[in-house]
Design a protein around this motif. Structure first.
Motif, PDB file in Angstrom:
ATOM      1  N   GLU A 167      -0.483  13.075  -2.526  1.00 27.47           N
ATOM      2  CA  GLU A 167      -0.173  14.445  -3.111  1.00 27.47           C
ATOM      3  C   GLU A 167       1.536  14.189  -3.040  1.00 27.47           C
ATOM      4  O   GLU A 167       2.123  14.572  -4.674  1.00 27.47           O
ATOM      5  CB  GLU A 167       0.288  15.940  -2.213  1.00 27.47           C
ATOM      6  CG  GLU A 167      -1.162  16.477  -2.239  1.00 27.47           C
ATOM      7  CD  GLU A 167      -0.894  17.440  -0.806  1.00 27.47           C
ATOM      8  OE1 GLU A 167       0.245  17.601  -0.785  1.00 27.47           O
ATOM      9  OE2 GLU A 167      -1.567  18.198  -1.036  1.00 27.47           O
ATOM     10  N   ARG A 168       2.470  13.223  -2.494  1.00 25.01           N
ATOM     11  CA  ARG A 168       4.103  12.898  -2.799  1.00 25.01           C
ATOM     12  C   ARG A 168       3.965  11.857  -4.237  1.00 25.01           C
ATOM     13  O   ARG A 168       5.297  12.038  -4.646  1.00 25.01           O
ATOM     14  CB  ARG A 168       4.249  11.860  -1.747  1.00 25.01           C
ATOM     15  CG  ARG A 168       4.636  12.232  -0.333  1.00 25.01           C
ATOM     16  CD  ARG A 168       5.624  13.986  -0.277  1.00 25.01           C
ATOM     17  NE  ARG A 168       5.167  14.325   1.283  1.00 25.01           N
ATOM     18  CZ  ARG A 168       5.864  13.439   2.255  1.00 25.01           C
ATOM     19  NH1 ARG A 168       6.508  12.493   2.058  1.00 25.01           N
ATOM     20  NH2 ARG A 168       5.579  13.922   3.106  1.00 25.01           N
ATOM     21  N   LEU A 169       2.783  11.933  -4.734  1.00 23.65           N
ATOM     22  CA  LEU A 169       2.853  11.311  -6.114  1.00 23.65           C
ATOM     23  C   LEU A 169       3.495  11.990  -7.123  1.00 23.65           C
ATOM     24  O   LEU A 169       3.663  11.865  -8.306  1.00 23.65           O
ATOM     25  CB  LEU A 169       1.829  10.180  -6.069  1.00 23.65           C
ATOM     26  CG  LEU A 169       1.749   9.043  -5.669  1.00 23.65           C
ATOM     27  CD1 LEU A 169      -0.260   8.285  -5.595  1.00 23.65           C
ATOM     28  CD2 LEU A 169       2.866   8.489  -5.459  1.00 23.65           C
ATOM     29  N   GLY A 170       2.935  12.907  -6.945  1.00 21.50           N
ATOM     30  CA  GLY A 170       2.456  14.943  -7.754  1.00 21.50           C
ATOM     31  C   GLY A 170       4.764  14.078  -8.519  1.00 21.50           C
ATOM     32  O   GLY A 170       4.958  15.190  -9.519  1.00 21.50           O
ATOM     33  N   SER A 171       5.571  13.858  -7.624  1.00 18.22           N
ATOM     34  CA  SER A 171       6.893  13.793  -8.246  1.00 18.22           C
ATOM     35  C   SER A 171       7.548  12.218  -8.779  1.00 18.22           C
ATOM     36  O   SER A 171       8.049  12.772  -9.414  1.00 18.22           O
ATOM     37  CB  SER A 171       7.607  13.849  -6.888  1.00 18.22           C
ATOM     38  OG  SER A 171       7.908  12.542  -6.112  1.00 18.22           O
ATOM     39  N   ILE A 172       6.353  11.603  -9.367  1.00 18.35           N
ATOM     40  CA  ILE A 172       6.355  10.633 -10.088  1.00 18.35           C
ATOM     41  C   ILE A 172       5.713  10.823 -11.731  1.00 18.35           C
ATOM     42  O   ILE A 172       4.631  10.931 -11.142  1.00 18.35           O
ATOM     43  CB  ILE A 172       6.664   9.436  -9.590  1.00 18.35           C
ATOM     44  CG1 ILE A 172       7.175   9.568  -8.123  1.00 18.35           C
ATOM     45  CG2 ILE A 172       6.580   8.203 -10.455  1.00 18.35           C
ATOM     46  CD1 ILE A 172       6.650   7.972  -7.557  1.00 18.35           C
ATOM     47  N   PRO A 173       6.540  10.875 -12.284  1.00 16.97           N
ATOM     48  CA  PRO A 173       6.154  11.881 -14.357  1.00 16.97           C
ATOM     49  C   PRO A 173       5.934   9.762 -14.829  1.00 16.97           C
ATOM     50  O   PRO A 173       6.559   8.702 -14.362  1.00 16.97           O
ATOM     51  CB  PRO A 173       7.510  11.662 -14.726  1.00 16.97           C
ATOM     52  CG  PRO A 173       8.473  10.862 -14.520  1.00 16.97           C
ATOM     53  CD  PRO A 173       7.733  10.875 -12.629  1.00 16.97           C
TER      54      PRO A 173
END
Length: 273
Positions: free
Chosen positions: A40-46
């Motif tokens: 879910e932390r990867l949701g901040s990386i476009p």
């Protein structure tokens, strides 16, 4: 000792000081992370990818190596920088104008990209994350100065800061506003210049901390791997790790916010002729 075991050890020996600080993660009342929470932390990386006008990704052929059998697998690129995606779009438009006139860049999160990879792991589609050229150059400069061989440069580098002296060294943290509450996080930047700008601004108010701070680099995938143990048990020491996308990506997204309403990120089967 692995890079991130060393980082956790560093984080355990430092002390808290100010809005930007060298801080021990163990004192931050961290909660455990599962693999799903880490993703879910990867949701901040476009991420940026090239699609047709309906939002279906454009796939490329896998380059054939000398003296090897032909490979009918196809490639799907996820770019971490808009400039590299734009370069690829320009190549498509030049090499295949008919396809290129309908091609576009769409933005999704790295979490979305990972879901696509999982869903297509049994298909003949290969996936590759392409970092921004500037990030690779920054990583090469830092690691070369440390005597690291060129072939050891991370495929997707992230940048973090270590401060303090000798046994008091630790990971740099910063205070952010989360739903009205101040929280300390350990930031990992996809663009070194964004981290450097943060340190330059902080040096005006906290010169003692920033003077002893050094920027380091590691692989994004090593960071993710360190956040959950092999048996999927959480690693509470790294709960505060946060990823910071590049300012360039944010500016591109703000400028090009109009996209297809329902882009189809999953690769589509190539029609038979």
């Amino acid at each position: 000792m692995s890079v991130f075991k060393s980082l956790v050890k560093l984080a355990a020996t430092a002390s808290v000081a100010g809005a930007i600080a060298v801080s021990p993660i163990f004192t931050l009342k961290a909660e455990a992370l599962t693999e799903a929470q880490v993703l879910e932390r990867l949701g901040s990386i476009p991420v940026f990818t090239i699609t047709d006008d309906k939002g279906s990704p454009l796939l490329g052929a896998v380059p054939q190596q000398p003296n090897t059998k032909a490979d009918d697998s196809q490639l799907l690129f996820f770019f971490l920088g808009p400039d590299e995606a734009q370069q690829m779009l320009s190549q498509v438009q030049k090499s295949n104008p008919e396809v290129g006139k309908k091609a576009q860049i769409i933005v999704r999160s790295m979490n979305d990209a990972y879901q696509v990879i999982r869903q297509n792991k049994d298909k003949k589609v290969l996936f590759q994350f392409i970092p921004a050229k500037a990030s690779i150059e920054s990583a090469r400069t830092i690691l070369t100065a440390q005597g690291v061989a060129a072939d050891k440069i991370p495929n997707v580098p992230v940048f973090f800061a270590i401060g303090g002296q000798d046994k008091n060294q630790g990971l740099l943290t910063m205070s952010i506003d989360q739903n009205g509450k101040k929280e300390q996080v350990v930031p990992f930047f996809l663009d070194k210049s964004d981290l450097q700008n943060l340190l330059d601004r902080a040096s005006k108010d906290q010169p003692d901390i920033t003077k002893a701070t050094k920027i380091q680099v590691a692989s994004l995938f090593q960071v993710l791997d360190s956040m959950v143990s092999k048996d999927n048990k959480p690693n509470p020491e790294v709960d505060r790790f946060q990823f910071v996308p590049s300012r360039t990506s944010f500016e591109y997204i703000l400028k090009n916010s109009k996209q297809s309403a329902n882009p189809q990120l999953a690769p589509q089967a190539t029609p038979k002729k």
